[in-house]
Design a protein around this motif. Structure first.
Motif, PDB file in Angstrom:
ATOM      1  N   GLN A  75       0.760  -1.351   0.017  1.00  8.73           N
ATOM      2  CA  GLN A  75      -0.225   0.117   0.085  1.00  8.73           C
ATOM      3  C   GLN A  75       0.920   1.089  -0.205  1.00  8.73           C
ATOM      4  N   PHE A  77       3.572   1.821  -1.643  1.00 10.84           N
ATOM      5  CA  PHE A  77       3.916   1.877  -3.253  1.00 10.84           C
ATOM      6  C   PHE A  77       3.110   1.824  -4.232  1.00 10.84           C
ATOM      7  N   CYS A  78       1.983   1.065  -3.898  1.00 10.45           N
ATOM      8  CA  CYS A  78       0.966   1.051  -4.922  1.00 10.45           C
ATOM      9  C   CYS A  78      -0.611   0.774  -4.383  1.00 10.45           C
ATOM     10  N   MET A  80      -3.941   0.250  -3.600  1.00  5.62           N
ATOM     11  CA  MET A  80      -5.018  -0.729  -4.455  1.00  5.62           C
ATOM     12  C   MET A  80      -6.446  -0.891  -3.753  1.00  5.62           C
ATOM     13  N   VAL A 158      -2.956  -4.551 -15.094  1.00  8.84           N
ATOM     14  CA  VAL A 158      -2.202  -3.714 -14.479  1.00  8.84           C
ATOM     15  C   VAL A 158      -1.645  -2.712 -15.403  1.00  8.84           C
ATOM     16  N   TRP A 160       0.576   0.916 -16.059  1.00 10.29           N
ATOM     17  CA  TRP A 160       1.402   1.766 -15.271  1.00 10.29           C
ATOM     18  C   TRP A 160       0.818   3.268 -15.366  1.00 10.29           C
ATOM     19  N   HIS A 167      -2.979   9.288 -11.200  1.00  8.72           N
ATOM     20  CA  HIS A 167      -2.563   8.257 -10.589  1.00  8.72           C
ATOM     21  C   HIS A 167      -3.802   7.700  -9.869  1.00  8.72           C
ATOM     22  N   SER A 169      -5.848   4.046  -7.817  1.00  9.32           N
ATOM     23  CA  SER A 169      -5.428   2.646  -7.416  1.00  9.32           C
ATOM     24  C   SER A 169      -5.979   1.485  -8.367  1.00  9.32           C
ATOM     25  N   LEU A 170      -5.322   0.449  -8.397  1.00  7.64           N
ATOM     26  CA  LEU A 170      -5.636  -0.674  -8.936  1.00  7.64           C
ATOM     27  C   LEU A 170      -7.318  -1.161  -8.632  1.00  7.64           C
TER      28      LEU A 170
END
Length: 172
Positions: A75, A77-78, A80, A158, A160, A167, A169-170
């Motif tokens: 969480q 770094f990325c 989701m 996914v 990038w 930006h 979240s996934l």
């Protein structure tokens, strides 16, 4: 100083404190205290290795009890979607990646400690960097490749972010 400023800034603004920042601040504090008390170059350089062993054991323990720390680190770094994080395949991935990182960190600690005992101080600083950066790069590659493969198996694409897209979240 940087760690304390970063931690203080986040606390004052009411922002979430990342696990990496928290662990890093605790470890650098302990290392500095021991270095000041002992004045030993050996202990100064051995401490990060001991910290690496502790983190490795914590990662392994978290995987064994089914609450992998790597899931929280992810969480940082990325970000989701919580629904994705609850998927069984995603949870299994984070358990496995915790074991991977625990293994890599333990190997790193063993190699660095061996270098500390067998190399000159000048050589040690360079060799330690090569070993640590090399193993870390390997683990990052395996983590990203494994994550991408797991997401594909779970039917999630996914993408990038680039500088022209916001930006997000996934999401499934």
């Amino acid at each position: 100083t940087w760690s304390y400023l970063a931690l203080g800034r986040r606390l004052l603004k009411g922002e979430r404190v990342s696990m990496l920042l928290l662990f890093g601040t605790i470890l650098i504090t302990l290392r500095t205290i021991v270095a000041f008390i002992t004045g030993s170059a050996f202990l100064y350089f051995a401490q990060p290795t001991a910290g690496t062993v502790i983190i490795s054991l914590a990662l392994l323990g978290s995987a064994l009890v089914g609450r992998p720390f790597t899931q929280r680190f992810a969480q940082d770094f990325c970000p989701m979607d919580p629904a994705i994080m609850k998927r069984p395949l995603v949870h299994r991935f984070f358990v496995r990646i915790s074991v991977l990182w625990a293994t890599v960190l333990m190997v790193n600690a063993g190699l660095v400690f061996w270098l500390l005992l067998s190399s000159s101080l000048r050589s040690f600083v360079l060799e330690r960097s090569a070993v640590t950066y090399g193993l870390t790069a390997f683990a990052i590659f395996c983590s990203i490749a494994g994550f991408m493969a797991m997401m594909r198996r779970d039917g999630i694409t996914v993408k990038w972010a680039n500088s022209k897209t916001p930006h997000h979240s996934l999401q499934p």
